[in-house]
Scaffold this active site. Structure first.
Site, PDB file in Angstrom:
ATOM      1  N   GLU A  71       0.927  -1.263   0.135  1.00 54.87           N
ATOM      2  CA  GLU A  71       0.139   0.003   0.201  1.00 54.87           C
ATOM      3  C   GLU A  71       0.887   1.205   0.024  1.00 54.87           C
ATOM      4  O   GLU A  71       0.491   2.446  -0.444  1.00 54.87           O
ATOM      5  CB  GLU A  71      -0.668   0.250   1.026  1.00 54.87           C
ATOM      6  CG  GLU A  71      -0.293   0.174   2.555  1.00 54.87           C
ATOM      7  CD  GLU A  71       0.061  -1.225   3.130  1.00 54.87           C
ATOM      8  OE1 GLU A  71       0.360  -2.191   2.158  1.00 54.87           O
ATOM      9  OE2 GLU A  71      -0.146  -1.538   4.272  1.00 54.87           O
TER      10      GLU A  71
ATOM     11  N   ASP B 294      17.366  17.412 -31.674  1.00 52.97           N
ATOM     12  CA  ASP B 294      17.465  18.110 -32.994  1.00 52.97           C
ATOM     13  C   ASP B 294      18.810  18.905 -32.932  1.00 52.97           C
ATOM     14  O   ASP B 294      19.446  18.688 -32.089  1.00 52.97           O
ATOM     15  CB  ASP B 294      16.314  18.930 -33.430  1.00 52.97           C
ATOM     16  CG  ASP B 294      16.419  20.370 -32.566  1.00 52.97           C
ATOM     17  OD1 ASP B 294      16.868  20.517 -31.480  1.00 52.97           O
ATOM     18  OD2 ASP B 294      15.534  21.271 -33.134  1.00 52.97           O
TER      19      ASP B 294
ATOM     20  N   ASP C 268      12.689  21.678 -29.781  1.00 51.12           N
ATOM     21  CA  ASP C 268      12.157  23.047 -29.591  1.00 51.12           C
ATOM     22  C   ASP C 268      10.963  23.393 -30.407  1.00 51.12           C
ATOM     23  O   ASP C 268      10.273  24.231 -30.384  1.00 51.12           O
ATOM     24  CB  ASP C 268      13.059  23.937 -29.474  1.00 51.12           C
ATOM     25  CG  ASP C 268      13.983  24.430 -30.488  1.00 51.12           C
ATOM     26  OD1 ASP C 268      13.699  23.519 -31.315  1.00 51.12           O
ATOM     27  OD2 ASP C 268      14.694  25.192 -30.421  1.00 51.12           O
TER      28      ASP C 268
ATOM     29  N   ASP D 149       9.206  19.463 -34.003  1.00 56.81           N
ATOM     30  CA  ASP D 149       9.600  18.418 -33.105  1.00 56.81           C
ATOM     31  C   ASP D 149       8.295  17.880 -32.236  1.00 56.81           C
ATOM     32  O   ASP D 149       8.641  16.798 -31.427  1.00 56.81           O
ATOM     33  CB  ASP D 149      10.813  19.097 -32.289  1.00 56.81           C
ATOM     34  CG  ASP D 149      11.965  19.498 -32.834  1.00 56.81           C
ATOM     35  OD1 ASP D 149      12.118  18.610 -33.794  1.00 56.81           O
ATOM     36  OD2 ASP D 149      12.382  20.625 -32.537  1.00 56.81           O
TER      37      ASP D 149
ATOM     38  N   ASN E 252       7.461 -12.992   5.169  1.00 54.86           N
ATOM     39  CA  ASN E 252       6.554 -13.073   6.519  1.00 54.86           C
ATOM     40  C   ASN E 252       5.252 -13.689   6.420  1.00 54.86           C
ATOM     41  O   ASN E 252       4.790 -14.316   7.224  1.00 54.86           O
ATOM     42  CB  ASN E 252       6.870 -11.846   7.016  1.00 54.86           C
ATOM     43  CG  ASN E 252       7.718 -11.754   8.154  1.00 54.86           C
ATOM     44  OD1 ASN E 252       8.075 -12.632   9.166  1.00 54.86           O
ATOM     45  ND2 ASN E 252       8.766 -10.569   8.086  1.00 54.86           N
TER      46      ASN E 252
ATOM     47  N   ASN F 224       2.170  -4.688  10.087  1.00 55.75           N
ATOM     48  CA  ASN F 224       2.473  -4.029   8.723  1.00 55.75           C
ATOM     49  C   ASN F 224       2.389  -2.525   9.020  1.00 55.75           C
ATOM     50  O   ASN F 224       2.932  -1.623   8.345  1.00 55.75           O
ATOM     51  CB  ASN F 224       0.794  -4.541   7.982  1.00 55.75           C
ATOM     52  CG  ASN F 224       0.799  -3.719   6.675  1.00 55.75           C
ATOM     53  OD1 ASN F 224       1.832  -3.961   5.943  1.00 55.75           O
ATOM     54  ND2 ASN F 224      -0.064  -3.209   6.502  1.00 55.75           N
TER      55      ASN F 224
ATOM     56  N   ASP G 293       5.473  -0.167   7.486  1.00 51.02           N
ATOM     57  CA  ASP G 293       5.104   0.784   6.609  1.00 51.02           C
ATOM     58  C   ASP G 293       5.786   2.055   7.221  1.00 51.02           C
ATOM     59  O   ASP G 293       6.539   2.664   6.345  1.00 51.02           O
ATOM     60  CB  ASP G 293       3.708   1.305   6.563  1.00 51.02           C
ATOM     61  CG  ASP G 293       2.792   0.262   5.607  1.00 51.02           C
ATOM     62  OD1 ASP G 293       3.522  -0.394   5.093  1.00 51.02           O
ATOM     63  OD2 ASP G 293       1.622   0.440   5.659  1.00 51.02           O
TER      64      ASP G 293
HETATM   65  N1  LIG Z   1      11.278  30.327 -42.916  1.00 53.73           N
HETATM   66  C1  LIG Z   1      11.422  29.633 -43.789  1.00 53.73           C
HETATM   67  N2  LIG Z   1      11.667  29.767 -45.067  1.00 53.73           N
HETATM   68  C2  LIG Z   1      11.875  28.772 -45.660  1.00 53.73           C
HETATM   69  N3  LIG Z   1      12.379  27.724 -45.630  1.00 53.73           N
HETATM   70  C3  LIG Z   1      12.749  27.133 -44.420  1.00 53.73           C
HETATM   71  C4  LIG Z   1      12.254  28.213 -43.496  1.00 53.73           C
HETATM   72  N4  LIG Z   1      12.495  27.622 -42.095  1.00 53.73           N
HETATM   73  C5  LIG Z   1      12.976  26.518 -42.480  1.00 53.73           C
HETATM   74  N5  LIG Z   1      13.092  26.355 -43.730  1.00 53.73           N
HETATM   75  C6  LIG Z   1      13.475  24.769 -44.487  1.00 53.73           C
HETATM   76  O1  LIG Z   1      13.125  23.970 -43.784  1.00 53.73           O
HETATM   77  C7  LIG Z   1      14.244  23.248 -43.438  1.00 53.73           C
HETATM   78  C8  LIG Z   1      13.755  22.377 -42.078  1.00 53.73           C
HETATM   79  O2  LIG Z   1      13.731  23.285 -41.116  1.00 53.73           O
HETATM   80  P1  LIG Z   1      14.561  23.484 -39.829  1.00 53.73           P
HETATM   81  O3  LIG Z   1      15.987  23.133 -40.047  1.00 53.73           O
HETATM   82  O4  LIG Z   1      14.221  24.264 -38.823  1.00 53.73           O
HETATM   83  O5  LIG Z   1      14.151  21.595 -39.285  1.00 53.73           O
HETATM   84  P2  LIG Z   1      14.830  21.349 -37.843  1.00 53.73           P
HETATM   85  O6  LIG Z   1      14.280  19.862 -37.849  1.00 53.73           O
HETATM   86  O7  LIG Z   1      14.450  21.928 -36.434  1.00 53.73           O
HETATM   87  O8  LIG Z   1      16.312  21.467 -37.978  1.00 53.73           O
HETATM   88  P3  LIG Z   1      17.068  21.553 -36.676  1.00 53.73           P
HETATM   89  O9  LIG Z   1      17.789  20.113 -36.364  1.00 53.73           O
HETATM   90  O10 LIG Z   1      18.349  22.194 -37.257  1.00 53.73           O
HETATM   91  O11 LIG Z   1      16.625  21.952 -35.692  1.00 53.73           O
HETATM   92  C9  LIG Z   1      15.365  24.080 -43.316  1.00 53.73           C
HETATM   93  O12 LIG Z   1      16.498  23.203 -43.425  1.00 53.73           O
HETATM   94  C10 LIG Z   1      14.873  24.773 -44.420  1.00 53.73           C
HETATM   95  O13 LIG Z   1      15.323  24.283 -45.650  1.00 53.73           O
HETATM   96 MG   LIG Z   2      14.698  22.819 -34.966  1.00 53.71          MG
END
Ligand SMILES: Nc1ncnc2c1ncn2[C@@H]1O[C@H](COP(=O)(O)OP(=O)(O)OP(=O)(O)O)[C@@H](O)[C@H]1O
Ligand SMILES: [Mg+2]
Length: 858
Positions: A292, A334, A596, A600, A664, A689, A693
């Site tokens: 528990e 990323d 971020d 993602d 036990n 018990n 506890d």
């Molecule tokens: N504002 C924008 N205008 C046009 N193309 C863009 C823009 N932002 C991103 N891209 C294109 O999209 C692709 C993917 O975006 P981004 O690199 O941000 O992805 P990510 O997975 O977040 O990359 P990272 O691992 O660097 O964080 C970029 O490499 C670029 O070619």
């Molecule tokens: Mg990114």
């Protein structure tokens, strides 16, 4: 996709009219927002804007919940019956003991959860709201009907409302409608029957993926569409690693308890023992076996971990994620911001010939100024390099960036001439081009010219420069709206190249993670050569890069085989990031993901330990289990240590419960057959018990051996079973010898027998913690003072209860000196034997990767 708001045919169901807030008149009137006073009044009327019913239950409710547990109920009922037959004392005692254990548990858990909740509140979601005529940043909870809210890409929509203004706004409504593609949002009345068609409405829980929008809030909290279905959504999530392990452990214990209790009841029945007494004895046994305190011990250890992590600037949103962090053996991340400084700057703008070309930068600047989004690092870098370039241009229409297309387009006019300007990932832009700018005007984009452009792209990317392509087309007339099909027949204008220096601390952090047994993988949306260059710059082993294009061709099974050995992933879409995480998870790994961006969020959600940073977009922060206040891989290593510490202490409790406590109770069951009277009364079992506890309260605070922190740790039910199978019977063996000596040598009567055994079982049960809390010899691993205090305190209390002047009250009888000495000697012998056998029982240090095996076996 679960049930969601769809009827069985898969179509979005029409909502009752009263819920279709977008049809109400209030949306048509533009609003200047509320005053602070109006908002406060509205908040009092409607209550806070929260959909989660996860609010902590009140203390009273927690107590009632525990009282209503079947075992406790049975015990109270049995005591009541015995009171009716004249045995008032056991009713009072049982009531007191039950009250004491419930009180103990509630008090401990309450305090721990409050501390953890305070931490969570420190990272609450904020929303930009128009109040008193100016824009303010408020907590999403404080949003009320009538508020005017501003939304940018990555923002979560905080409530249901209608769109007052929008530019290029697209919302991701998959969570509500199951629709995977972003839906365009614009003002203007719609007559839509279903939410999927309501282009003028925004819904709580969805998010803006591109563009900007201003919305008038119409419904908040539980009145929102999300509020009405939030319980369904919560049920949709598969339980993370920690909960899975806890659940399997629970099942194991239920099986043990049932077997033991049934055994006792059957035997007692066969021997024609008194029914009521046997029943209470069996119920007390079951209570004694139920772990528990497990919820309390886990909550407190995890909550304490959360507080310690907060000191390292990591905020824990889901407590069990601390454990998952300790169990994690693969961390995916990323690139931008984690491995790089995220100070992206424009290096150069190049024409198709590879030479500097300011005209390309000008095109990029117009695109960013009129069609970019605030906060996008690439747009920000372009505008910083050419702040004035967009002067004189006016926007006609925009088609914002998305991560699948990887392009952003604007239609803009200058001196009355309209033009479409497209920028994006070079290969994505080139795919829409038919010509390329040359000295004498556009030339057809033939294979040779494409190859020449690829060479420039490759060469730049190999130096670590992130590239965007730019293209344009003249527009015969000003368009009202842009569609993806308009991004065609373009003229390629050139590249913009960007620099993002690597973080010096990243290499060291990755090495530290490696020492902790955690492999790091990089999953980036950027081009493969850029990722490879960065990895080389950080001095990390590179190896093959798996690209999004290849991943798209792989089946899930094939992907599962590839992901384990691959360290670098490039040009992956948000969906593919999630697929990679799932594949790793299915391959038996406990996976973390740190990211971020909007792109993602799906991967963060899919990971066992979803990590984000406080500066991330709302959707990423909302999806994460843990938030780093500093974007630094180093603190993750600290977090991992904390996770393993909590796991080690929880395991100590589990080991205690499944071995000595189980032993036990097993002896008790056997004794009920072998001994002519009940070996302990129900009251005595419950006392036993309760003291046990109480002794465990110190466990969450215990110190942990370095050995326990060295490798990823995850639940291994097989290891627990092994431990139980060895240590449980060992303790029973001792108990049975005690019985034999007491009955055959000393001819002890019932009361004396019970007293001697109560003392022996308490001593063995309580002191064995110092043996099994470490794999090392007990004197080499120092326990925390709190654990020493609670364990020895409980021992002292047990001795006092059984031997003090009040002993008769609990059915104990005085023990002569030689019996006491015997009991002490037996306890000491048991501890020595347990020490000798423990390494064998604990097995080899099990690693997280063994989870795969035990999961499939179990
Ligand atoms: N504002 C924008 N205008 C046009 N193309 C863009 C823009 N932002 C991103 N891209 C294109 O999209 C692709 C993917 O975006 P981004 O690199 O941000 O992805 P990510 O997975 O977040 O990359 P990272 O691992 O660097 O964080 C970029 O490499 C670029 O070619
Ligand atoms: Mg990114």
């Amino acid at each position: 996709m679960g049930t969601r708001l769809m009827d069985p045919s898969g179509h979005a169901a029409a909502m009752p009219t009263e819920h279709r807030f977008w049809l109400r008149a209030e949306g048509s009137a533009a609003s200047a927002g509320l005053t602070g006073a109006e908002a406060r009044r509205q908040l009092l009327r409607d209550g806070p804007n929260v959909v989660e019913r996860l609010r902590r239950p009140s203390v009273l409710r927690q107590i009632l919940r525990r009282l209503a547990e079947p075992l406790v109920l049975i015990l109270i009922a049995a005591a009541a019956i015995s009171a009716a037959t004249g045995d008032m004392a056991s009713l009072v005692l049982i009531a007191l003991i039950v009250a004491a254990s419930i009180g103990l548990e509630t008090w401990q858990e309450h305090g721990a959860e409050k501390a953890a909740e305070a931490l969570r509140n420190s990272i609450a979601l904020t929303v930009r709201v128009l109040r008193d005529g100016r824009e303010q940043s408020l907590r999403a909870e404080d949003i009320v009907r009538g508020d005017v809210v501003r939304l940018a890409p990555g923002n979560l929509v905080p409530a249901d409302g209608v769109v007052l203004a929008a530019s290029g706004a697209h919302a991701d409504e998959a969570i509500l409608t199951g629709e995977p593609y972003p839906v365009a949002k614009r003002p203007g009345p719609s007559r839509a029957e279903t939410m999927a068609d309501a282009h003028d409405a925004l819904f709580a829980g969805t998010s803006l993926v591109s563009g900007e929008a201003t919305m008038l809030v119409c419904e908040t909290g539980l009145a929102t569409v999300l509020g009405t279905i939030s319980t369904d959504l919560a049920a949709d999530q598969p339980p993370p690693a920690f909960e899975r392990g806890l659940r399997r452990l629970g099942l194991l214990l239920v099986r043990l308890t049932l077997a033991l209790v049934l055994f006792v009841l059957l035997v007692q029945y066969a021997l024609h023992r008194p029914v009521l007494e046997s029943f209470m004895f069996a119920a007390a046994l079951a209570v004694g076996l139920t772990p528990e305190l497990l919820p309390m011990v886990t909550t407190i250890t995890l909550a304490r971990g959360a507080v310690r992590l907060a000191a390292r600037r990591v905020i824990v949103k889901r407590l069990a994620a601390i454990h998952d962090l300790g169990a994690m053996d693969v961390l995916c991340t990323d690139k931008t911001g984690t491995l790089t400084e995220a100070r992206i700057s424009l290096a150069v703008a190049l024409g198709p010939d590879g030479r500097d070309d300011p005209a390309v930068l000008a095109l990029a600047a117009v695109n960013s100024a009129l069609g970019g989004s605030a906060g996008n690092p690439l747009d920000t870098a372009i505008l910083a390099a050419a702040p004035e370039a967009a002067c004189g241009w006016s926007a006609l229409a925009a088609l914002p960036f998305d991560f699948e297309r990887r392009r952003a387009s604007v239609a803009a006019s200058h001196d009355g001439k309209a033009m479409l300007i497209v920028k994006g990932a070079p290969e994505a832009v080139l795919a829409a081009c038919v010509a390329v700018d040359g000295p004498g005007g556009p030339q057809p984009l033939d294979a040779a010219r494409r190859a020449a452009l690829d060479v420039i792209h490759e060469a730049r990317a190999a130096q670590g420069e992130r590239l965007l392509g730019l293209a344009w087309r003249a527009l015969p007339e000003a368009p009202a709206r842009l569609a993806v099909s308009d991004e065609s027949d373009l003229v390629f204008a050139g590249f913009c190249a960007f620099l993002d220096p690597p973080k010096p601390s990243a290499a060291e952090a990755i090495e530290r993670l490696g020492q902790l047994g955690v492999r790091v993988k990089i999953i980036s949306g950027d081009a493969a050569p850029v990722v490879a260059h960065l990895v080389a710059q950080l001095g990390l082993p590179a190896g093959q890069v798996l690209s999004g294009e290849e991943i798209a061709r792989l089946t899930d099974a094939a992907l599962r085989r590839r992901v384990v050995a691959t360290r670098l992933f490039a040009r992956v879409s948000p969906d593919q990031k999630m697929r990679i995480i799932r594949a790793l998870s299915e391959a038996g790994h406990t996976v973390g993901f740190l990211g971020d961006g909007i792109n993602d969020a799906p991967a963060i959600r899919a990971a066992d330990a979803g990590l984000s940073v406080n500066t991330a977009t709302d959707v990423a922060r909302a999806a994460a289990d843990l938030i780093l206040l500093d974007n630094d891989l180093g603190v993750i290593a600290d977090g991992i240590a904390e996770g393993r510490r909590t796991y080690a202490n929880i395991m100590k409790y589990v080991r205690m419960g499944t071995s000595s406590n189980f032993g036990n109770m097993l002896s008790m069951a056997l004794a009920s057959v072998l001994v002519p009277f009940l070996p302990m009364t129900a009251v005595q079992i419950l006392l036993n018990n309760l003291l046990y506890d109480a002794s465990q309260i110190g466990l969450p605070l215990d110190e942990v051996d370095a050995d326990d922190l060295a490798t990823p740790r995850n639940w291994s039910i097989a290891a627990i079973e092994r431990f139980t199978a060895i240590m449980g019977p060992l303790s029973s063996l001792f108990d049975l010898s005690t019985f034999a000596i007491l009955l055959l040598v000393f001819h002890a009567g019932a009361a004396q027998f019970r007293t001697a055994w109560f003392v022996e079982s308490m001593l063995t049960q309580l002191l064995v913690v110092f043996v099994i809390r470490t794999r090392a010899r007990p004197w080499r691993s120092r326990p925390a003072r709190a654990l020493v205090a609670t364990s020895l305190g409980a021992c002292a209390a047990a001795l006092a209860l059984a031997l003090g002047p009040w002993a008769g009250l609990f059915g104990f009888a005085p023990l002569p000196g030689h019996l006491l000495a015997l009991v002490a000697a037996l306890a000491a012998a048991y501890l020595l034997l347990a020490e000798a056998l423990k390494r064998h029982a604990m097995g080899r240090a099990h690693r997280a990767r063994h989870r795969a095996r035990s999961t499939h076996a179990g």
